[in-house]
Design a protein around this motif. Structure first.
Motif, PDB file in Angstrom:
ATOM      1  N   GLN A  50       0.833  -1.207   0.000  1.00 22.80           N
ATOM      2  CA  GLN A  50       0.000   0.000   0.000  1.00 22.80           C
ATOM      3  C   GLN A  50       0.870   1.260   0.000  1.00 22.80           C
ATOM      4  O   GLN A  50       0.591   2.214  -0.718  1.00 22.80           O
ATOM      5  CB  GLN A  50      -0.945  -0.021   1.195  1.00 22.80           C
ATOM      6  CG  GLN A  50      -1.998   1.045   1.183  1.00 22.80           C
ATOM      7  CD  GLN A  50      -2.907   1.005  -0.029  1.00 22.80           C
ATOM      8  OE1 GLN A  50      -3.084   2.018  -0.667  1.00 22.80           O
ATOM      9  NE2 GLN A  50      -3.478  -0.133  -0.336  1.00 22.80           N
ATOM     10  N   GLU A  51       1.926   1.252   0.798  1.00 22.56           N
ATOM     11  CA  GLU A  51       2.841   2.400   0.816  1.00 22.56           C
ATOM     12  C   GLU A  51       3.522   2.562  -0.542  1.00 22.56           C
ATOM     13  O   GLU A  51       3.697   3.683  -1.027  1.00 22.56           O
ATOM     14  CB  GLU A  51       3.893   2.240   1.911  1.00 22.56           C
ATOM     15  CG  GLU A  51       4.845   3.428   1.972  1.00 22.56           C
ATOM     16  CD  GLU A  51       5.959   3.288   3.001  1.00 22.56           C
ATOM     17  OE1 GLU A  51       6.875   4.135   2.966  1.00 22.56           O
ATOM     18  OE2 GLU A  51       5.923   2.359   3.827  1.00 22.56           O
ATOM     19  N   SER A  54       0.869   3.999  -3.037  1.00 26.18           N
ATOM     20  CA  SER A  54       0.549   5.409  -2.811  1.00 26.18           C
ATOM     21  C   SER A  54       1.752   6.294  -3.144  1.00 26.18           C
ATOM     22  O   SER A  54       1.584   7.381  -3.705  1.00 26.18           O
ATOM     23  CB  SER A  54       0.056   5.656  -1.386  1.00 26.18           C
ATOM     24  OG  SER A  54       1.051   5.398  -0.444  1.00 26.18           O
ATOM     25  N   LEU A  58       0.874   8.921  -6.084  1.00 27.49           N
ATOM     26  CA  LEU A  58       0.795  10.321  -5.639  1.00 27.49           C
ATOM     27  C   LEU A  58       1.978  11.141  -6.140  1.00 27.49           C
ATOM     28  O   LEU A  58       1.824  12.332  -6.428  1.00 27.49           O
ATOM     29  CB  LEU A  58       0.637  10.401  -4.130  1.00 27.49           C
ATOM     30  CG  LEU A  58      -0.688   9.831  -3.609  1.00 27.49           C
ATOM     31  CD1 LEU A  58      -0.742   9.920  -2.087  1.00 27.49           C
ATOM     32  CD2 LEU A  58      -1.893  10.506  -4.239  1.00 27.49           C
ATOM     33  N   TRP A 107      -5.089   2.775  -9.352  1.00 24.63           N
ATOM     34  CA  TRP A 107      -5.398   3.870  -8.428  1.00 24.63           C
ATOM     35  C   TRP A 107      -6.520   3.526  -7.462  1.00 24.63           C
ATOM     36  O   TRP A 107      -6.517   3.972  -6.324  1.00 24.63           O
ATOM     37  CB  TRP A 107      -5.735   5.153  -9.193  1.00 24.63           C
ATOM     38  CG  TRP A 107      -6.936   5.039 -10.078  1.00 24.63           C
ATOM     39  CD1 TRP A 107      -6.953   4.684 -11.397  1.00 24.63           C
ATOM     40  CD2 TRP A 107      -8.292   5.274  -9.723  1.00 24.63           C
ATOM     41  NE1 TRP A 107      -8.242   4.672 -11.875  1.00 24.63           N
ATOM     42  CE2 TRP A 107      -9.080   5.032 -10.867  1.00 24.63           C
ATOM     43  CE3 TRP A 107      -8.928   5.653  -8.536  1.00 24.63           C
ATOM     44  CZ2 TRP A 107     -10.470   5.171 -10.854  1.00 24.63           C
ATOM     45  CZ3 TRP A 107     -10.307   5.788  -8.534  1.00 24.63           C
ATOM     46  CH2 TRP A 107     -11.065   5.543  -9.689  1.00 24.63           C
ATOM     47  N   LEU A 110      -5.825   2.406  -3.792  1.00 19.23           N
ATOM     48  CA  LEU A 110      -5.262   3.287  -2.773  1.00 19.23           C
ATOM     49  C   LEU A 110      -6.127   3.260  -1.516  1.00 19.23           C
ATOM     50  O   LEU A 110      -7.341   3.054  -1.598  1.00 19.23           O
ATOM     51  CB  LEU A 110      -5.181   4.723  -3.298  1.00 19.23           C
ATOM     52  CG  LEU A 110      -4.156   4.996  -4.396  1.00 19.23           C
ATOM     53  CD1 LEU A 110      -4.392   6.376  -5.002  1.00 19.23           C
ATOM     54  CD2 LEU A 110      -2.745   4.883  -3.851  1.00 19.23           C
ATOM     55  N   GLU A 114      -5.416   8.542   0.681  1.00 22.84           N
ATOM     56  CA  GLU A 114      -4.643   8.668  -0.553  1.00 22.84           C
ATOM     57  C   GLU A 114      -5.546   8.610  -1.778  1.00 22.84           C
ATOM     58  O   GLU A 114      -5.327   9.323  -2.752  1.00 22.84           O
ATOM     59  CB  GLU A 114      -3.565   7.583  -0.643  1.00 22.84           C
ATOM     60  CG  GLU A 114      -2.405   7.777   0.304  1.00 22.84           C
ATOM     61  CD  GLU A 114      -2.645   7.181   1.674  1.00 22.84           C
ATOM     62  OE1 GLU A 114      -3.663   6.498   1.887  1.00 22.84           O
ATOM     63  OE2 GLU A 114      -1.793   7.410   2.565  1.00 22.84           O
TER      64      GLU A 114
END
Length: 190
Positions: A50-51, A54, A58, A107, A110, A114
């Motif tokens: 997930q990190e 994102s 982003l 996307w 996210l 986020e």
């Protein structure tokens, strides 16, 4: 040249794997295996997929936002602004080709905060292009076509450019910019 940090290596590797297989099909173990390290050591540098996702999405979304802010602030005609949008979109495609796959295809995975940030940036971006198009139509710089059709035609081409660009042997950026601007703004009919 400064060597990349382990975290950026992880993100780069994951980005390539996400592009090849899709976010859901890639595990932390896959990322570690590709890097030739143990999966447990990844967690010394990153909290999880997930990190990574994102960070990838982003970062690219912020690049688009920054590019758009620069275009909007310039005192240019609508056509010149669209040319600038096409140009910086190509620059981002060349620089972040792998990450664009995640931005376009993954996307929706996210996390809540986020996801909202991304949707806001994407909607603002599209609204800025829409305003440029409408202003161009109002001033007689752009043919009086439906703004949503123009928006869709330009952005759908630019959003998928990363797929085409890699398959075509990475054309010279300047030729790509010149020809894409010509085709998207002036068409192909003599």
């Amino acid at each position: 040249m400064k060597p990349a940090s382990r975290k950026s290596e992880i993100i780069t590797t994951a980005s390539q794997l996400f592009k090849e297989k899709g976010y859901n099909a890639v595990s932390m173990r896959d990322i570690a295996q590709t890097m030739g390290i143990k999966a447990s050591s990844l967690y010394n540098h990153i909290s999880g997929k997930q990190e990574i996702l994102s960070t990838l999405i982003l970062k690219v979304a912020r690049e688009f936002t920054t590019g758009m802010q620069q275009v909007v602030e310039q005192d240019l005609s609508a056509v010149e602004k669209i040319e600038k949008v096409i140009s910086f979109h190509i620059d981002i495609t060349v620089t972040y080709s792998d990450a664009l796959a995640a931005l376009n295809n993954d996307w929706m995975h996210l996390a809540d905060e986020e996801l909202q940030q991304f949707i806001t940036m994407r909607d603002d971006y599209e609204e800025n292009v829409r305003k440029i198009i409408k202003k161009g139509i109002d001033k007689g710089e752009i043919e009086p076509r439906h703004p949503e059709v123009i928006l869709f035609s330009i952005l759908s081409t630019l959003r998928t450019l990363y797929l085409w660009y890699e398959k075509r042997g990475k054309l010279d950026e300047n030729i790509l910019k010149k020809d894409m601007v010509a085709v998207l703004l002036k068409g192909i009919v003599k």
